[in-house]
Design an enzyme around this catalytic site. Structure first.
Site, PDB file in Angstrom:
ATOM      1  N   LYS A 115       0.840  -1.206   0.000  1.00 55.11           N
ATOM      2  CA  LYS A 115       0.000   0.000   0.000  1.00 55.11           C
ATOM      3  C   LYS A 115       0.875   1.257   0.000  1.00 55.11           C
ATOM      4  O   LYS A 115       0.585   2.217  -0.713  1.00 55.11           O
ATOM      5  CB  LYS A 115      -0.945  -0.021   1.214  1.00 55.11           C
ATOM      6  CG  LYS A 115      -2.065  -1.043   1.051  1.00 55.11           C
ATOM      7  CD  LYS A 115      -2.789  -1.352   2.356  1.00 55.11           C
ATOM      8  CE  LYS A 115      -3.784  -2.498   2.143  1.00 55.11           C
ATOM      9  NZ  LYS A 115      -4.419  -2.956   3.371  1.00 55.11           N
ATOM     10  N   GLN A 169      -5.057  -1.730   9.311  1.00 56.17           N
ATOM     11  CA  GLN A 169      -4.808  -3.048   8.725  1.00 56.17           C
ATOM     12  C   GLN A 169      -5.407  -4.146   9.603  1.00 56.17           C
ATOM     13  O   GLN A 169      -5.147  -4.214  10.802  1.00 56.17           O
ATOM     14  CB  GLN A 169      -3.296  -3.261   8.555  1.00 56.17           C
ATOM     15  CG  GLN A 169      -2.908  -4.574   7.898  1.00 56.17           C
ATOM     16  CD  GLN A 169      -3.404  -4.691   6.464  1.00 56.17           C
ATOM     17  OE1 GLN A 169      -3.344  -3.746   5.694  1.00 56.17           O
ATOM     18  NE2 GLN A 169      -3.915  -5.850   6.111  1.00 56.17           N
ATOM     19  N   ASP A 194     -11.409   2.056   3.248  1.00 60.35           N
ATOM     20  CA  ASP A 194     -11.613   0.613   3.085  1.00 60.35           C
ATOM     21  C   ASP A 194     -13.066   0.285   2.745  1.00 60.35           C
ATOM     22  O   ASP A 194     -13.365  -0.800   2.252  1.00 60.35           O
ATOM     23  CB  ASP A 194     -11.225  -0.133   4.379  1.00 60.35           C
ATOM     24  CG  ASP A 194      -9.831  -0.737   4.305  1.00 60.35           C
ATOM     25  OD1 ASP A 194      -9.391  -1.080   3.190  1.00 60.35           O
ATOM     26  OD2 ASP A 194      -9.190  -0.884   5.359  1.00 60.35           O
TER      27      ASP A 194
END
Length: 278
Positions: free
Chosen positions: A52, A96, A119
């Site tokens: 990322k 995460q 997300d």
């Protein structure tokens, strides 16, 4: 033989488009910033976070990295999210997953402001998708829609079957296909006569979490097969939920593992980051 849908090539195309958009924003004095939080040092999570960060650097998105110890408390993590929620220079926040067992994932997801939820996991983001309102969409399903569209595969009017009902892939995937005017069936571990259901599909999306479960007996000849799964087999090679060698000869198009859906997830995360500045 099936057309192989190249997720690497399509994700590279999307990143190039985003790079151009970010350059224009920077020229206008606007900087896109993503805050990435990792708790603990799970090896797979570290790889994902590293990928990322690389994608951010390539596109021109500023990334802030918060690598917290495994013993970080839920209260400490919530305090950091609260601080990032209030920072005007931070457009997107990504925590995460998975988190250590002493931290409640649901509480953390809900703590991120929906307008920074790149997300697409916040209940408000999911609710917006359900009723067709603007909001961030979970990156993997959004990536699959792009794979289909950019491969010239018509979705409208097609019979689509999604195998798997997770909040991150299965459910939002079904909603996105509905948005594209497909007729959608969601199948899962309790579905009776699963082979009969999946053999109806013009487009079959498999996110079941079982290596090579889907063989040619599950697939209609000429179908498009999208494999979301990723596993390591006995020889330590990557494989998906679909038995690729068995299925590829009878379908019209298929995603490989690796190099299919995986690269699209990060490309769509970057897309959400760029959208977040709005």
């Amino acid at each position: 033989m099936a057309n192989i849908i190249d997720g690497k090539a399509i994700s590279a195309q999307i990143k190039e488009e985003l790079k151009e958009k970010v350059a224009v924003m920077e020229a206008e004095g606007r900087q896109v910033t993503l805050a990435v939080i990792q708790v603990g040092s799970d090896p797979a999570s570290s790889v994902y976070v590293g990928n990322k960060k690389k994608a951010c650097a390539y596109i021109g998105i500023r990334s802030l990295s918060y690598e917290l110890e495994e013993k970080t408390t839920e209260e400490e993590l919530l305090a950091l999210i609260g601080e990032l929620n209030n920072r005007e220079d931070v457009n997107g926040i990504l925590v995460q997953l998975p988190l250590p067992s002493h931290i409640e994932e649901d509480k953390i997801i809900k703590a991120i402001r929906p307008e920074k939820d790149v997300d697409g996991f916040h209940p408000q983001s999911v609710g917006a998708l359900c009723i067709g309102q603007p909001g961030f969409v979970s990156c993997t399903p959004a990536g699959i829609i792009q794979l289909l569209k950019r491969s010239g595969i018509e979705i409208a009017g097609k019979e689509c079957v999604v195998v798997g009902r997770s909040n991150i892939v299965g459910k939002p995937m079904a909603l996105l296909l509905l948005r594209e005017n497909a007729t959608v069936t969601v199948a899962h571990s309790k579905t009776k006569d699963l082979k009969d259901v999946t053999r109806r599909a013009d487009i079959l999306v498999v996110a079941v979490g079982r290596p090579k479960m889907i063989t040619k007996e599950y697939v209609k000849e000429g179908a498009v097969v999208i494999d979301v799964g990723i596993h390591r087999n006995a020889e330590n090679k990557l494989c998906g939920d679909v038995d690729y060698d068995d299925v590829a000869p009878i379908c019209s198009a298929i995603t490989p593992v690796p190099g299919g859906v995986g690269p699209m997830t990060i490309a769509m995360l970057m897309n959400n980051c760029v959208e977040s500045i709005k």
